[in-house]
Each structure stands twice: as C-alpha cells, then as structure tokens.
Design a protein around this motif. Structure first.
Motif, PDB file in Angstrom:
ATOM      1  N   TYR A 182    -102.900   6.128 -39.775  1.00 58.76           N
ATOM      2  CA  TYR A 182    -104.267   6.646 -40.124  1.00 58.76           C
ATOM      3  C   TYR A 182    -104.663   7.096 -38.757  1.00 58.76           C
ATOM      4  N   ILE A 184    -107.397   8.680 -36.038  1.00 54.48           N
ATOM      5  CA  ILE A 184    -108.604   8.567 -35.739  1.00 54.48           C
ATOM      6  C   ILE A 184    -109.204   9.809 -34.976  1.00 54.48           C
ATOM      7  N   TYR A 194    -114.058   4.951 -35.803  1.00 53.86           N
ATOM      8  CA  TYR A 194    -113.051   4.334 -36.648  1.00 53.86           C
ATOM      9  C   TYR A 194    -113.316   3.926 -38.047  1.00 53.86           C
ATOM     10  N   ILE A 197    -112.166   5.714 -41.188  1.00 49.87           N
ATOM     11  CA  ILE A 197    -110.745   5.907 -41.460  1.00 49.87           C
ATOM     12  C   ILE A 197    -110.371   4.411 -42.035  1.00 49.87           C
TER      13      ILE A 197
END
Length: 214
Positions: A182, A184, A194, A197
């Motif tokens: 994933y 950021i 973060y 996310i």
C-alpha cells in the motif's frame, strides 16, 4: 562507542542507504525535507497524531547493557562498550482506533527490489505473533531512489520469506511491492500520513475475511 548483539557480534549501523539518499535529496526533495531519515519522518507523523489525539504510537526503546565506561572527568562519563540485552523486535508500536499497531521501518537504495536481508528471523516471528493476536503488523519501506513509501503487510513478507526459505529469490521485486503493498502518498506535514493507509489495509483484510467465510 562499541555496541554488540546478545551473541557478541559487533553492531554496525547501516549508513550506505543514508549516504545515497543525501545525494538524491539534494536534487529531488524540497528544502524542508532535506536530511531527514525515514525514522525522522515517522517520528514526525507520530508526534502529529499524538498532539491531535488520533493515535498513540511510539518508537520502542532498545534495552542496552553497558559494560565499559570511562570517566575523563568527575562530571562526565563516556560509554565505550555496550551490548543489546535482547534481539530487537520491531521499531514502533501503539494503539489506534482500538487496533494494536506494530511495525518496523526499512530503507533501501535499490531500484528493483526490497532485500529480505533487511529483516531478521526474530522480527518475522514477532510479526507473526502480533498477527495471531489480531494486531496489525507490517513494515514501512522507503525506496530512496524514487522517494516512494509503502506499507508492506506481514502477509506479503511472510509469503516472500517462505519462498526464500524454499530456495527462491532473496528479495521482493519492486513490481510486487507496487501490486501487493500500500503506497503512502507524501504531503507537506506530516510528510508521510500513514494512518489512512493502515485503515485501507484493515478494511481490505476484513472484506477478504468475510468473503472467505461466505
């Protein structure tokens, strides 16, 4: 100062990535971010979260056993040698939205992959134990050549680790990171926000679990 691991092996700080990053930062990054390490950026984000009561996430203290101290004067002491008391687990842990968060911070200058040698076996064991207790375990990786940041879930690491133990490649291709991790997005402050996310990671894990039950 000399610091050693519990087995007596000399601890050598990683400096090669930081040197590479300093060169790239002078060309690509804004003035406000020059010289910052990934740890600096995570600490900045954590301070931001704590001040706004969004999360409580801290860097874990590392237990060190001091074995040699010199006193050049009555008012000064210089540590000359020390040992890590126990192997480190991960860098950060805390609580957010009732979720236990536990992760490590890693940097690489590679443009093609993330080397698994950057992770230790006891760290993998620790992240597995966190996952078994329904905690959220992952690493945050910065690819310094691109200034791109990714949350790599434990499950992605575990799959690559198992493949390595079976004699396959000893790194995770950057293409796999782009596909299965994933990213950021960066911003002004904090540079790496973060938490949203992590929420995306949690939401997708929950949806995947529900679909498996059906």
């Amino acid at each position: 100062m000399t610091i050693r691991y519990p087995n007596g092996k000399l601890y050598t700080p990683h400096t090669s990535v930081q040197k590479t990053e300093k060169k790239s930062k002078s060309k690509d990054l804004s003035f406000s971010n020059r010289g910052k390490t990934l740890e600096d950026e995570i600490n900045e984000a954590n301070d931001y979260y704590i001040k706004r009561r969004l999360a409580i996430i801290h860097k874990k203290p590392v237990p060190v056993q001091i074995v040699k101290v010199e006193y050049p004067s009555r008012s000064a002491a210089v540590i000359r040698e020390a040992y890590f008391r126990t192997p480190s687990t991960t860098d950060y842990n805390g609580v957010w939205n009732g979720q236990y968060i536990d992760f490590d911070a890693k940097e690489t200058a590679s443009k093609t992959s993330f080397p698994l040698k950057n992770i230790h076996e006891h760290q993998m064991t620790h992240m597995q134990q966190v996952t078994e207790q329904n905690g959220v375990a992952f690493i945050i990786v910065r690819f310094s050549a691109f200034e791109r940041y990714f949350i790599v879930p434990y499950e992605v690491l575990q799959k690559a680790w198992q493949a390595m133990e079976n004699g396959n490649r000893k790194s995770i291709p950057f293409s796999t990171i782009e596909e299965e991790a994933y990213e950021i997005p960066t911003s002004y402050y904090p540079r790496i926000d973060y938490l949203p996310i992590i929420q995306q990671l949690i939401d997708e894990k929950c949806c995947g679990f529900e679909s498996e039950e059906k």
